[in-house]
Design a protein around this motif. Sequence first.
Motif, PDB file in Angstrom:
ATOM      1  N   CYS A 230     -84.068 -10.608  49.284  1.00  0.00           N
ATOM      2  CA  CYS A 230     -84.666 -10.543  50.449  1.00  0.00           C
ATOM      3  C   CYS A 230     -84.387  -9.242  51.384  1.00  0.00           C
ATOM      4  O   CYS A 230     -85.392  -8.749  51.792  1.00  0.00           O
ATOM      5  CB  CYS A 230     -84.257 -11.773  51.463  1.00  0.00           C
ATOM      6  N   ASN A 231     -83.222  -8.664  50.948  1.00  0.00           N
ATOM      7  CA  ASN A 231     -82.775  -7.472  51.610  1.00  0.00           C
ATOM      8  C   ASN A 231     -83.951  -6.331  51.208  1.00  0.00           C
ATOM      9  O   ASN A 231     -84.259  -5.259  51.773  1.00  0.00           O
ATOM     10  CB  ASN A 231     -81.618  -6.936  51.159  1.00  0.00           C
ATOM     11  N   ASP A 232     -84.168  -6.276  49.818  1.00  0.00           N
ATOM     12  CA  ASP A 232     -85.206  -5.346  49.256  1.00  0.00           C
ATOM     13  C   ASP A 232     -86.651  -5.459  49.989  1.00  0.00           C
ATOM     14  O   ASP A 232     -87.241  -4.396  50.060  1.00  0.00           O
ATOM     15  CB  ASP A 232     -85.095  -5.521  47.671  1.00  0.00           C
ATOM     16  N   ALA A 233     -86.866  -6.795  50.333  1.00  0.00           N
ATOM     17  CA  ALA A 233     -88.292  -7.071  50.671  1.00  0.00           C
ATOM     18  C   ALA A 233     -88.639  -6.957  52.278  1.00  0.00           C
ATOM     19  O   ALA A 233     -89.299  -6.970  52.783  1.00  0.00           O
ATOM     20  CB  ALA A 233     -88.609  -8.227  50.293  1.00  0.00           C
ATOM     21  N   ILE A 234     -87.095  -6.459  52.962  1.00  0.00           N
ATOM     22  CA  ILE A 234     -87.361  -6.356  54.401  1.00  0.00           C
ATOM     23  C   ILE A 234     -88.248  -5.338  55.142  1.00  0.00           C
ATOM     24  O   ILE A 234     -88.979  -5.738  55.911  1.00  0.00           O
ATOM     25  CB  ILE A 234     -86.004  -5.997  55.153  1.00  0.00           C
ATOM     26  N   GLY A 235     -88.324  -4.308  54.378  1.00  0.00           N
ATOM     27  CA  GLY A 235     -89.166  -3.322  54.800  1.00  0.00           C
ATOM     28  C   GLY A 235     -90.683  -3.766  54.728  1.00  0.00           C
ATOM     29  O   GLY A 235     -91.486  -3.636  55.642  1.00  0.00           O
ATOM     30  N   VAL A 255     -85.985  -1.942  64.236  1.00  0.00           N
ATOM     31  CA  VAL A 255     -85.000  -2.893  63.743  1.00  0.00           C
ATOM     32  C   VAL A 255     -83.689  -2.424  63.271  1.00  0.00           C
ATOM     33  O   VAL A 255     -83.870  -1.497  61.970  1.00  0.00           O
ATOM     34  CB  VAL A 255     -85.783  -3.902  62.695  1.00  0.00           C
ATOM     35  N   LEU A 256     -82.814  -2.689  63.521  1.00  0.00           N
ATOM     36  CA  LEU A 256     -81.420  -2.183  62.824  1.00  0.00           C
ATOM     37  C   LEU A 256     -80.627  -3.310  62.514  1.00  0.00           C
ATOM     38  O   LEU A 256     -80.693  -4.317  63.210  1.00  0.00           O
ATOM     39  CB  LEU A 256     -80.470  -1.581  64.108  1.00  0.00           C
ATOM     40  N   MET A 257     -80.371  -3.379  61.332  1.00  0.00           N
ATOM     41  CA  MET A 257     -79.527  -4.265  60.548  1.00  0.00           C
ATOM     42  C   MET A 257     -78.358  -3.595  59.591  1.00  0.00           C
ATOM     43  O   MET A 257     -78.397  -2.483  59.261  1.00  0.00           O
ATOM     44  CB  MET A 257     -80.298  -5.235  59.359  1.00  0.00           C
ATOM     45  N   GLY A 258     -77.169  -4.664  59.660  1.00  0.00           N
ATOM     46  CA  GLY A 258     -76.046  -3.968  59.027  1.00  0.00           C
ATOM     47  C   GLY A 258     -75.476  -5.159  58.571  1.00  0.00           C
ATOM     48  O   GLY A 258     -74.841  -6.070  59.241  1.00  0.00           O
ATOM     49  N   ARG A 259     -74.589  -4.813  57.302  1.00  0.00           N
ATOM     50  CA  ARG A 259     -73.640  -5.878  56.402  1.00  0.00           C
ATOM     51  C   ARG A 259     -73.371  -5.068  55.398  1.00  0.00           C
ATOM     52  O   ARG A 259     -73.960  -4.661  54.742  1.00  0.00           O
ATOM     53  CB  ARG A 259     -74.244  -7.150  56.558  1.00  0.00           C
ATOM     54  N   PRO A 260     -72.147  -5.423  54.824  1.00  0.00           N
ATOM     55  CA  PRO A 260     -71.679  -4.960  53.320  1.00  0.00           C
ATOM     56  C   PRO A 260     -72.836  -5.619  52.273  1.00  0.00           C
ATOM     57  O   PRO A 260     -72.986  -7.010  52.540  1.00  0.00           O
ATOM     58  CB  PRO A 260     -70.352  -5.365  53.200  1.00  0.00           C
TER      59      PRO A 260
END
Length: 268
Positions: A230-235, A255-260
Motif C-alpha cells: 500500500c505504501n508503494d502505491a500511495i503516489g 500530503v505528508l505522511m511519516g512512520r518507520p
Amino acid sequence: KNLRLWAEGKREEVLTPHIEEYTDALERGWRDERDCLQKICNEFHAKFDWRLQYHKEPGSDKHNKRKCIELLNEVSDGRHDRDLRSSIQRIRRWYEYHARKLRKWLRSKGDPRKDPWAVLLSQLSGLKSPPKARQAYQPYMHEHYESDITSMVAERWLSQQSAGGNVQTSSKPTATFRAEVTRELFAALPENERARFGERAKVAAATARGKYDATMKAPLSRAPEVRQKCNDAIGNFLGPIQRGILEYTGLHSVVLMGRPIPKYGGEL
C-alpha cells in the motif's frame, strides 16, 4: 439513569484491549460480531458480578469473587436475565462507538462493497472490481486464437485489402475485425461446445466476483508486506484525487505522511 461513564476504571481496562478485535469482527459480518461480543461479554461478566452497580468498582471480597450460587428469587423474578441483557447492550454500544472512532470510514454493520469510501480505499492495496462476465466466444478466442483463428483473420484481412475495402487505414487487423471473424468461427462450432465455453465464462466471472467479495469483507491486513504494498502505491492512488481537488477547487494539495518503514530499516 445517566450511564455515560459506566465503562471507566477497571471495566475499561477489560474492554479496551478488545477494540481492534471487535472492529475486525464487525467488518466480517454480523455472525462474527455476535461471536466476538459473546466471548468478550463472557470474560467481562466473569470479572464483574451482575449484581454490582454500574457506578461501583469491584474492590471488596464481596465483589472480587463472582458468586457461584444465584439466589432463587433473583433468578425467578427476571432480574438476572434483565440485567445481563442490559449490560450486553451497553457493551455493544460502547464497542460500536469505538469501532467507528478507530476506523471512521467503517459503516457500522454495513456492506463494505456498497460503501464508496471502502471501495475507494481498497484500491490502495491493488484490489480492482471484478470484470463483467465475458461473452461465450471470448474464452474461445483466448484459447484458440493462435491455433484456429489467426490464420483466418489474416486471410480475411488480406482479402478485404485486395478488394479495396475500407481497411486500408490500419496496417493490422483491428480488434473489432478480429472479434467479428472469431464470432463467425464460434457460430460454426457444435452447440454443446458453444455451451461449454459459455458456462466457462460464467464460472470465471463468478469466481472473480467471489474472490473480490471475500477480500472486501475480510478484515484489513496489518502484515508489514501488505502495508508496504500500500505504501508503494500511495503516489498512484493519491495522484488522481489531488488532480481532482485541483480541478474542483483550483487549490494545490500536499500530503505528508511519516512512520518507520521496514523497507528502509524501520518497523511498522
